[in-house]
Design a protein around this motif. Structure first.
Motif, PDB file in Angstrom:
ATOM      1  N   GLU A   1      -2.436   6.775  11.072  1.00 14.73           N
ATOM      2  CA  GLU A   1      -2.227   8.189  11.479  1.00 14.73           C
ATOM      3  C   GLU A   1      -1.721   8.903  10.118  1.00 14.73           C
ATOM      4  OE1 GLU A   1       0.266   8.790  14.939  1.00 14.73           O
ATOM      5  OE2 GLU A   1      -1.169   7.770  16.240  1.00 14.73           O
ATOM      6  N   SER A   2      -2.286  10.251   9.820  1.00 18.41           N
ATOM      7  CA  SER A   2      -1.914  10.658   8.728  1.00 18.41           C
ATOM      8  C   SER A   2      -2.645  12.103   8.588  1.00 18.41           C
ATOM      9  CB  SER A   2      -2.310  10.162   7.334  1.00 18.41           C
ATOM     10  OG  SER A   2      -1.797  11.049   6.260  1.00 18.41           O
ATOM     11  N   ASP A   3      -1.797  13.323   8.346  1.00 17.58           N
ATOM     12  CA  ASP A   3      -2.471  14.718   8.181  1.00 17.58           C
ATOM     13  C   ASP A   3      -3.005  14.903   6.987  1.00 17.58           C
ATOM     14  OD1 ASP A   3      -0.117  15.147   6.587  1.00 17.58           O
ATOM     15  OD2 ASP A   3       0.794  16.366   7.834  1.00 17.58           O
ATOM     16  N   GLY A   4      -3.050  13.883   6.101  1.00 14.41           N
ATOM     17  CA  GLY A   4      -3.614  13.984   4.794  1.00 14.41           C
ATOM     18  C   GLY A   4      -2.743  14.758   3.748  1.00 14.41           C
TER      19      GLY A   4
ATOM     20  N   GLY B   1       6.042  -0.211  27.255  1.00 13.11           N
ATOM     21  CA  GLY B   1       5.297  -0.606  28.478  1.00 13.11           C
ATOM     22  C   GLY B   1       5.324  -2.492  28.222  1.00 13.11           C
ATOM     23  N   ASN B   2       4.338  -2.966  28.246  1.00 16.20           N
ATOM     24  CA  ASN B   2       4.203  -4.297  28.195  1.00 16.20           C
ATOM     25  C   ASN B   2       3.604  -4.429  26.513  1.00 16.20           C
ATOM     26  OD1 ASN B   2       1.411  -3.371  28.359  1.00 16.20           O
ATOM     27  ND2 ASN B   2       0.703  -5.029  29.131  1.00 16.20           N
ATOM     28  N   LYS B   3       3.999  -3.746  25.680  1.00 19.28           N
ATOM     29  CA  LYS B   3       3.294  -3.670  24.202  1.00 19.28           C
ATOM     30  C   LYS B   3       4.720  -3.621  23.310  1.00 19.28           C
ATOM     31  CE  LYS B   3      -1.211  -1.540  25.559  1.00 19.28           C
ATOM     32  NZ  LYS B   3      -1.793  -3.074  25.453  1.00 19.28           N
ATOM     33  N   ILE B   4       4.156  -4.284  22.107  1.00 14.58           N
ATOM     34  CA  ILE B   4       5.328  -4.050  21.168  1.00 14.58           C
ATOM     35  C   ILE B   4       4.458  -3.564  19.905  1.00 14.58           C
ATOM     36  CG2 ILE B   4       4.952  -6.361  20.169  1.00 14.58           C
ATOM     37  CD1 ILE B   4       7.827  -6.323  19.255  1.00 14.58           C
ATOM     38  N   ILE B   5       5.182  -2.291  19.519  1.00 17.32           N
ATOM     39  CA  ILE B   5       4.476  -1.628  18.356  1.00 17.32           C
ATOM     40  C   ILE B   5       5.217  -1.580  17.075  1.00 17.32           C
ATOM     41  CG2 ILE B   5       3.505   0.723  17.671  1.00 17.32           C
ATOM     42  CD1 ILE B   5       3.105   1.206  20.792  1.00 17.32           C
ATOM     43  N   PHE B   6       4.690  -2.191  16.007  1.00 19.94           N
ATOM     44  CA  PHE B   6       5.363  -2.015  14.476  1.00 19.94           C
ATOM     45  C   PHE B   6       4.664  -0.761  13.864  1.00 19.94           C
ATOM     46  CE2 PHE B   6       5.158  -6.723  15.942  1.00 19.94           C
ATOM     47  CZ  PHE B   6       6.505  -7.070  15.545  1.00 19.94           C
ATOM     48  N   TYR B   7       5.516  -0.268  12.982  1.00 22.27           N
ATOM     49  CA  TYR B   7       4.941   0.668  12.113  1.00 22.27           C
ATOM     50  C   TYR B   7       5.554   0.543  10.690  1.00 22.27           C
ATOM     51  CZ  TYR B   7       9.652   2.859  13.877  1.00 22.27           C
ATOM     52  OH  TYR B   7      10.857   3.088  14.186  1.00 22.27           O
ATOM     53  N   ILE B   8       4.707   1.224   9.709  1.00 24.06           N
ATOM     54  CA  ILE B   8       5.159   1.262   8.443  1.00 24.06           C
ATOM     55  C   ILE B   8       4.904   2.777   7.983  1.00 24.06           C
ATOM     56  CG2 ILE B   8       4.629   0.451   6.088  1.00 24.06           C
ATOM     57  CD1 ILE B   8       3.842  -1.572   9.110  1.00 24.06           C
ATOM     58  N   ARG B   9       5.878   3.444   7.785  1.00 26.66           N
ATOM     59  CA  ARG B   9       5.805   5.039   7.473  1.00 26.66           C
ATOM     60  C   ARG B   9       6.243   5.327   6.019  1.00 26.66           C
ATOM     61  NH1 ARG B   9       9.463   6.719  11.034  1.00 26.66           N
ATOM     62  NH2 ARG B   9       8.044   7.015  12.807  1.00 26.66           N
ATOM     63  N   ASP B  10       5.414   6.114   5.356  1.00 25.94           N
ATOM     64  CA  ASP B  10       5.852   6.668   4.028  1.00 25.94           C
ATOM     65  C   ASP B  10       5.724   8.019   3.934  1.00 25.94           C
ATOM     66  OD1 ASP B  10       3.245   7.312   2.975  1.00 25.94           O
ATOM     67  OD2 ASP B  10       2.581   5.457   3.263  1.00 25.94           O
ATOM     68  N   ASN B  11       6.403   8.464   2.784  1.00 20.31           N
ATOM     69  CA  ASN B  11       6.300   9.949   2.630  1.00 20.31           C
ATOM     70  C   ASN B  11       5.261  10.109   1.281  1.00 20.31           C
ATOM     71  OD1 ASN B  11       7.905   8.885   0.481  1.00 20.31           O
ATOM     72  ND2 ASN B  11       9.501  10.889   0.371  1.00 20.31           N
ATOM     73  N   GLY B  12       4.337   9.700   1.174  1.00 20.45           N
ATOM     74  CA  GLY B  12       3.364   9.654   0.308  1.00 20.45           C
ATOM     75  C   GLY B  12       2.420  10.899   0.149  1.00 20.45           C
TER      76      GLY B  12
ATOM     77  N   ASN C   1       1.007  -1.165   0.090  1.00 17.19           N
ATOM     78  CA  ASN C   1       0.099  -0.080   0.124  1.00 17.19           C
ATOM     79  C   ASN C   1       0.976   1.179   0.086  1.00 17.19           C
ATOM     80  OD1 ASN C   1      -2.933   0.758   0.376  1.00 17.19           O
ATOM     81  ND2 ASN C   1      -2.127   2.006   1.983  1.00 17.19           N
ATOM     82  N   ALA C   2       1.888   1.262   0.589  1.00 18.37           N
ATOM     83  CA  ALA C   2       2.982   2.351   0.971  1.00 18.37           C
ATOM     84  C   ALA C   2       3.541   2.553  -0.592  1.00 18.37           C
ATOM     85  CB  ALA C   2       3.739   2.120   2.180  1.00 18.37           C
ATOM     86  N   ILE C   3       3.870   1.551  -1.206  1.00 15.67           N
ATOM     87  CA  ILE C   3       4.853   1.509  -2.235  1.00 15.67           C
ATOM     88  C   ILE C   3       3.974   2.362  -3.205  1.00 15.67           C
ATOM     89  CG2 ILE C   3       5.694   0.389  -4.427  1.00 15.67           C
ATOM     90  CD1 ILE C   3       6.335  -1.937  -2.292  1.00 15.67           C
ATOM     91  N   LYS C   4       2.559   2.037  -3.419  1.00 11.00           N
ATOM     92  CA  LYS C   4       1.761   2.571  -4.435  1.00 11.00           C
ATOM     93  C   LYS C   4       1.357   4.222  -4.188  1.00 11.00           C
ATOM     94  CE  LYS C   4      -1.513  -1.610  -4.610  1.00 11.00           C
ATOM     95  NZ  LYS C   4      -2.763  -2.161  -4.353  1.00 11.00           N
ATOM     96  N   PHE C   5       1.605   4.656  -3.213  1.00  8.52           N
ATOM     97  CA  PHE C   5       1.234   5.973  -2.871  1.00  8.52           C
ATOM     98  C   PHE C   5       2.574   6.932  -2.336  1.00  8.52           C
ATOM     99  CE2 PHE C   5      -2.691   3.698  -1.606  1.00  8.52           C
ATOM    100  CZ  PHE C   5      -3.430   4.054  -2.754  1.00  8.52           C
TER     101      PHE C   5
ATOM    102  N   THR D   1       1.231  14.925   4.203  1.00  2.00           N
ATOM    103  CA  THR D   1       2.545  14.668   4.244  1.00  2.00           C
ATOM    104  C   THR D   1       2.953  12.890   4.599  1.00  2.00           C
ATOM    105  OG1 THR D   1       2.965  15.472   6.720  1.00  2.00           O
ATOM    106  CG2 THR D   1       3.388  17.010   4.585  1.00  2.00           C
ATOM    107  N   GLY D   2       2.285  12.181   4.154  1.00  2.00           N
ATOM    108  CA  GLY D   2       2.688  10.776   4.070  1.00  2.00           C
ATOM    109  C   GLY D   2       1.624  10.060   5.378  1.00  2.00           C
ATOM    110  N   THR D   3       1.820   8.804   5.718  1.00  2.00           N
ATOM    111  CA  THR D   3       1.014   8.031   6.450  1.00  2.00           C
ATOM    112  C   THR D   3       1.659   7.029   7.218  1.00  2.00           C
ATOM    113  OG1 THR D   3      -0.490   8.199   4.463  1.00  2.00           O
ATOM    114  CG2 THR D   3      -0.675   6.323   6.234  1.00  2.00           C
ATOM    115  N   VAL D   4       1.443   6.696   8.458  1.00  2.00           N
ATOM    116  CA  VAL D   4       2.039   5.884   9.332  1.00  2.00           C
ATOM    117  C   VAL D   4       0.792   4.822   9.794  1.00  2.00           C
ATOM    118  CG1 VAL D   4       3.484   5.170  11.103  1.00  2.00           C
ATOM    119  CG2 VAL D   4       3.510   7.583  10.206  1.00  2.00           C
ATOM    120  N   PHE D   5       1.393   3.526   9.427  1.00  2.00           N
ATOM    121  CA  PHE D   5       0.217   2.468  10.047  1.00  2.00           C
ATOM    122  C   PHE D   5       0.948   1.799  11.287  1.00  2.00           C
ATOM    123  CE2 PHE D   5      -1.620   2.673   5.638  1.00  2.00           C
ATOM    124  CZ  PHE D   5      -2.713   2.623   5.976  1.00  2.00           C
TER     125      PHE D   5
END
Length: 238
Positions: free
Chosen positions: A223-226, A162-173, A142-146, A228-232
């Motif tokens: 999360e995205s400001d619409g 804390g007791n959580k692991i958080i993965f993220y995929i960020r793009d500058n699309g 999805n990130a590659i496309k945009f 400058t990119g998107t973060v999942f």
């Protein structure tokens, strides 16, 4: 027959019909894609440039159809709670090494940068590594496309909070509007902008990713400001 029994029977018929249709649609694609590969490799004689372009077009569209059928099958499995999961220990470091191996060089050839932003220490989690990889592939695809063809950048990483692991995929699309974010994980939903409408997709990848993450006991959000990119983000308890 009680109303409950009738509903169970109807659900069974729908399940069998769906399974039959997806199987029958997928079966002819195997020889189509196989013959395309043979023709591309000129195993059946010399191919001129115009013929090669036609073969590549056939193969590309056959694979798109194959992806759509696979996505429909996965959605059906998730809806009916019949997707199978195999839980095992997974080294996060190994997982990200495999991601980098799969994407870094391929994206570099497209003029895009693939970055792994990970801590120096390793961590192990219990998960289904095949299904988790499916989620990452969906989100990275999805990130590659945009992302732009020039100076496009995709960053994947993880952190412990804390007791959580958080993965993220960020793009500058091109980003996703706040309004669109509310419906993003619905089946067949596609963001309705002229820039995004040009890019094809099944509209099922994010819905499947959400279903898999939730079945694995986690949550996913965007999360995205619409602009400058998107973060999942994908989060699991540890």
């Amino acid at each position: 027959m009680s109303q409950r029994d009738k509903l169970i029977k109807i659900d069974k018929i729908k399940e069998e019909f769906s399974a039959m249709i997806t199987h029958e649609l997928k079966t002819p694609l195997v020889p189509i894609i196989g013959y395309c590969k043979m023709l591309r490799n000129q195993m059946m004689g010399q191919i001129n440039e115009e013929q090669m372009d036609s073969i590549l077009t056939i193969e590309k569209n056959a694979k798109r159809l194959e992806t759509l059928i696979t996505d429909i099958m996965d959605v059906r499995k998730l809806d009916m709670n019949k997707m199978k999961f195999t839980m095992e220990d997974l080294s996060i470091a190994d997982f990200f090494v495999n991601l980098e191996s799969s994407y870094k060089q391929v994206l570099a050839e497209q003029g895009k940068e693939f970055i792994t932003d990970i801590p120096m220490t390793d961590h192990t989690i219990q998960t289904d590594k095949i299904r988790l990889r499916q989620v990452f592939d969906n989100l990275i695809s999805n990130a590659i496309k945009f992302t732009p063809d020039e100076n496009g950048k995709i960053t994947v990483g993880w952190k412990i909070e804390g007791n959580k692991i958080i993965f993220y995929i960020r793009d500058n699309g091109i980003g996703i509007s706040l309004e669109s974010q509310q419906n993003l994980f619905q089946k067949f939903y596609q963001v309705d902008t002229s820039a995004r409408r040009k890019i094809s997709g099944t509209g099922l990848g994010l819905a499947i990713s959400k279903g898999i993450v939730e079945k694995l006991g986690g949550r996913i959000w965007v999360e995205s400001d619409g602009k400058t990119g998107t973060v999942f983000y994908v989060e699991f308890n540890i």
